[in-house]
Design an enzyme around this catalytic site. Structure first.
Site, PDB file in Angstrom:
ATOM      1  N   THR A  61      70.696 -57.539  69.643  1.00 32.99           N
ATOM      2  CA  THR A  61      71.859 -57.040  70.380  1.00 32.99           C
ATOM      3  C   THR A  61      71.534 -56.857  71.861  1.00 32.99           C
ATOM      4  OG1 THR A  61      72.617 -55.945  68.394  1.00 32.99           O
ATOM      5  CG2 THR A  61      73.561 -55.154  70.434  1.00 32.99           C
ATOM      6  N   SER A 107      68.198 -60.259  64.596  1.00 31.58           N
ATOM      7  CA  SER A 107      66.943 -60.029  63.858  1.00 31.58           C
ATOM      8  C   SER A 107      67.098 -60.201  62.346  1.00 31.58           C
ATOM      9  CB  SER A 107      66.337 -58.670  64.198  1.00 31.58           C
ATOM     10  OG  SER A 107      67.070 -57.629  63.628  1.00 31.58           O
ATOM     11  N   THR A 138      67.463 -54.683  66.449  1.00 30.93           N
ATOM     12  CA  THR A 138      67.003 -53.429  65.844  1.00 30.93           C
ATOM     13  C   THR A 138      66.989 -53.464  64.316  1.00 30.93           C
ATOM     14  OG1 THR A 138      69.248 -52.557  65.969  1.00 30.93           O
ATOM     15  CG2 THR A 138      67.761 -52.003  67.789  1.00 30.93           C
ATOM     16  N   ASP A 139      67.796 -54.375  63.716  1.00 31.49           N
ATOM     17  CA  ASP A 139      67.911 -54.351  62.249  1.00 31.49           C
ATOM     18  C   ASP A 139      66.557 -54.527  61.557  1.00 31.49           C
ATOM     19  OD1 ASP A 139      70.591 -53.968  62.508  1.00 31.49           O
ATOM     20  OD2 ASP A 139      71.157 -56.037  62.077  1.00 31.49           O
TER      21      ASP A 139
HETATM   22  N1  ASN Z   1      71.297 -53.531  67.319  1.00 31.04           N
HETATM   23  C1  ASN Z   1      70.849 -54.706  66.906  1.00 31.04           C
HETATM   24  O1  ASN Z   1      69.985 -55.285  67.540  1.00 31.04           O
HETATM   25  C2  ASN Z   1      71.425 -55.251  65.637  1.00 31.04           C
HETATM   26  C3  ASN Z   1      71.415 -56.744  65.526  1.00 31.04           C
HETATM   27  N2  ASN Z   1      72.187 -57.148  64.369  1.00 31.04           N
HETATM   28  C4  ASN Z   1      70.013 -57.317  65.366  1.00 31.04           C
HETATM   29  O2  ASN Z   1      69.216 -56.783  64.657  1.00 31.04           O
HETATM   30  O3  ASN Z   1      69.720 -58.341  65.920  1.00 31.04           O
END
Ligand code: ASN
Length: 381
Positions: A61, A107, A138-139
């Site tokens: 993200t 991710s 973050t995932d």
């Molecule tokens: N906040 C994020 O980065 C979530 C995103 N779906 C990822 O993990 O790439």
């Protein structure tokens, strides 16, 4: 870059694998001199020496844009590290940055081949840089951080993983500040000898233990083992002297240069619930090299499932579906001789980190006793 203090050199312009170099062209420090007539020492006349930081970009993200400034979902990952750095021109006063785009994906798509790129990217940079930053969704960021801590001996060099919860296009996007802080943390000598760090939302924590606990909020990453420090107004405050995670078992990966991926043994995770039977276990036990159970409570599985687990011939890690807490060895099923057979307690590790640890043990051909010993490090076993 809207900042004439920065010079960017394109090393390789292919977007997926682009590499760039960003150097501070900040003015030289004034020459300290006690006499009234300045005497310029030849070494001091050179550009001041700033820490050198390598950024490895993977997407997430933090590297995304949505349709509108109020949208925080349904975004596209398409910002390069260069785009992200444009939002934090102040960084050129802190360090010299070189960066490499390893991939640009959400991710959820990080797999073993991308982990391999991250592993290699870090290994190649350790000798040459003062710190390394990995931009990541973050995932699955906590899984990558755990994997790196378990497989790379970074010595003193800080490795800082960073992401964001809001896309770059959103009002109050958290990415630029998170990235700025992560780079400052990687460049700071106080961060040395602390292993793999995660920096998000002003908090610094150990990648080995951190978990993403909220699917949406900025304050998403939490850790019962405690934050290591805080970032406030350009100051980094560590609460403890340098320390690395207790019980972390370091694996040495032997990768030949022509290999494309780690090819780790397959380990699956089964999520427990009221009324769970052994149906799923029986379906997967011949397809996988190991199983992780996200048990109820501190290792609870129905008696019948426990009995079946004792007869399964691959390692079964008892982890937990609860976010916090741990699985003590005493809660494992035992046979009539008091033997746990192939069942192992995950200790403080959640199912996804237990999966990686078991994969590493299996890849190294560890026996069940050796694998139990590795999990003992995190108070399971
Ligand atoms: N906040 C994020 O980065 C979530 C995103 N779906 C990822 O993990 O790439």
């Amino acid at each position: 870059m809207p900042n004439n203090q920065v010079e960017i050199t394109t090393i390789c312009s292919d977007v997926e694998n682009s590499q760039f170099k960003l150097e501070s062209l900040a003015p030289e420090e004034p020459t300290p001199s006690k006499s009234t007539t300045p005497v310029i020492h030849p070494q001091l006349s050179q550009r001041r020496s700033l820490p050198r930081i390598k950024i490895l970009g993977t997407g997430g993200t933090i590297a995304s844009k949505a349709e509108s400034s109020s949208a925080t979902a349904d975004y596209k990952v398409d910002l390069t590290i260069q785009d992200m750095l444009e939002a934090i021109p102040d960084i050129t006063r802190i360090c010299e940055v070189e960066y490499e785009q390893l991939c640009n994906v959400d991710s959820k798509n990080i797999d073993e081949s991308i982990l391999m790129k991250i592993y290699n990217g870090i290994s190649e940079s350790l000798q040459k840089f003062d710190g390394i930053v990995i931009t990541h969704g973050t995932d699955s960021l906590a899984e990558t951080a755990f994997f790196i801590e378990s497989t790379i001996d970074a010595g003193e060099v800080p490795i800082v993983c960073v992401g964001s919860m809001r896309p770059s296009s959103s009002v109050s996007a958290d990415g630029p500040m998170n990235l700025y802080q992560a780079i400052c943390i990687a460049a700071d000598s106080k961060s040395r000898n602390r292993g793999v760090l995660v920096s998000l939302n002003d908090q610094i924590s150990a990648g080995y233990y951190i978990t993403k606990t909220n699917a949406n909020s900025l304050d998403s990453f939490n850790v019962r083992q405690g934050y290591l420090g805080n970032f406030v107004n350009n100051e980094i405050h560590y609460y403890y002297p340098p320390v690395k995670p207790q019980g972390c078992h370091k694996f040495k990966l032997n990768i030949s240069s022509d290999e494309e991926t780690f090819n780790f043994p397959d380990v699956c995770i089964i999520y427990a619930h009221q009324g769970i039977t052994s149906k799923m276990l029986n379906m997967v036990k011949d397809q996988y090299a190991g199983i992780v159970l996200a048990t109820m409570g501190a290792g609870s599985m129905p008696d019948k499932v426990n009995k079946d687990c004792l007869n399964i011939e691959i390692p079964i890690i008892y982890s937990k579906r609860s976010m916090d807490g741990m699985i003590p060895k005493a809660n494992l099923p035992k046979d009539s001789d008091g033997d746990y057979r192939n069942c192992i307690a995950s200790g403080y590790l959640n199912p996804e980190k237990s999966r990686i640890l078991l994969q590493l043990c299996l890849a190294c051909n560890y026996s069940i006793d050796e694998t139990r010993h590795v999990f003992r490090g995190v108070y399971g076993g």
